[in-house]
Design an enzyme around this catalytic site. Sequence first.
Site, PDB file in Angstrom:
ATOM      1  CE  LYS A   1      72.262  53.480  86.065  1.00 24.87           C
ATOM      2  NZ  LYS A   1      72.492  52.664  84.865  1.00 24.87           N
TER       3      LYS A   1
ATOM      4  CB  ALA B   1      71.071  53.805  80.829  1.00 25.16           C
TER       5      ALA B   1
ATOM      6  CB  SER C   1      71.522  44.164  92.418  1.00 21.81           C
ATOM      7  OG  SER C   1      71.425  44.810  91.166  1.00 21.81           O
TER       8      SER C   1
ATOM      9  CD  GLN D   1      76.157  46.894  87.162  1.00 31.40           C
ATOM     10  OE1 GLN D   1      76.787  47.683  87.864  1.00 31.40           O
ATOM     11  NE2 GLN D   1      75.213  46.094  87.646  1.00 31.40           N
TER      12      GLN D   1
ATOM     13  CB  THR E   1      69.562  51.446  89.520  1.00 28.50           C
ATOM     14  OG1 THR E   1      68.920  51.145  88.278  1.00 28.50           O
ATOM     15  CG2 THR E   1      68.546  51.344  90.649  1.00 28.50           C
TER      16      THR E   1
ATOM     17  N   GLY F   1      65.563  56.801  74.783  1.00 29.02           N
ATOM     18  CA  GLY F   1      65.839  57.338  76.106  1.00 29.02           C
ATOM     19  C   GLY F   1      67.044  58.251  76.082  1.00 29.02           C
ATOM     20  CB  SER F   2      67.657  61.562  76.417  1.00 31.38           C
ATOM     21  OG  SER F   2      66.516  62.011  77.134  1.00 31.38           O
ATOM     22  N   GLY F   3      68.539  59.453  79.267  1.00 28.46           N
ATOM     23  CA  GLY F   3      69.050  59.555  80.630  1.00 28.46           C
ATOM     24  C   GLY F   3      70.481  59.075  80.752  1.00 28.46           C
TER      25      GLY F   3
ATOM     26  CB  SER G   1      66.769  44.855  92.389  1.00 29.31           C
ATOM     27  OG  SER G   1      68.155  44.790  92.129  1.00 29.31           O
TER      28      SER G   1
END
Length: 271
Positions: free
Chosen positions: A65, A129, A16, A238, A61, A125-127, A14
């Site tokens: 989420k 995000a 971040s 973000q 993440t 994708g369907s999560g 990551s």
Amino acid sequence: MNFYGLFGESLVHSHSPSLHKLIYQKIGLDAAYKLFAFPPTQLKQAMDGVRTLSIKGVNVTIPYKEAVIPYLDEIGPFAKKLGAVNTIENVNGKLIGHNTDYSGFGLVLSRRNWDVNGKIAVILGSGGASKTVEAYLMDHGIQMIYIVSRNPERFKDTKNKQYTNYEDVQYLKGDFLINTSPVGMYPNVNETPLSETSIQRFDYLIDLIYNPSETTFLKLGRENNKQTANGLDMLVGQAVRAVEIWEKCSIDEQVTKELISEWKKRHGESL
């Protein structure tokens, strides 16, 4: 000094912490940001730890989420609408969930002057995000969205939104092709969610992955003369919004632009 961090299952690569360090330097904030990696079975303990250790806020993440929501005391209206939380604010032990990915995704489009109004988009994708991207597109006039899921039967189609699987997506074509799945993320950098043939039927490719900076998915798009963008702008956007929530401050748009430019220079990416 205020302490912040990132919740996830696999965070070894990551960016971040270094990104947040750069933000803190830019705005003169005395703060620290740490990685908190743990398996799904320890999610409740991790959330309790935010309160116990007086961590002022955390980002969230994959794959948490949506999973963190039952452990929150309050959910902001926007996060509730999206059904996904990526930022948690600790207000004297009260954990409040927010979603800053929406504004981050908008930055990807606005910086390139890409207009989605009246266009057709396919989301891989369907999560959590995916839901954020879907909401942004709907709010900005998209004509039709196709969402590709491994289990499309779990969802309900609407007038301008249809669910499909990865086998049938090869028959779709449109303007925007957006990958919200982790396929292609480091270290599995040779993977791509769709074949080159499928990619050729779209004009704009967006991959929310930012490590590597050019996934195989985006590389195939570039080689086929498509417009491409990775998830760096979304990552920075973000993160800036999360700091604004945690610190109750407003960060100038020019600072965000400088952050993106400096980040790209540090990592050897072209502007």
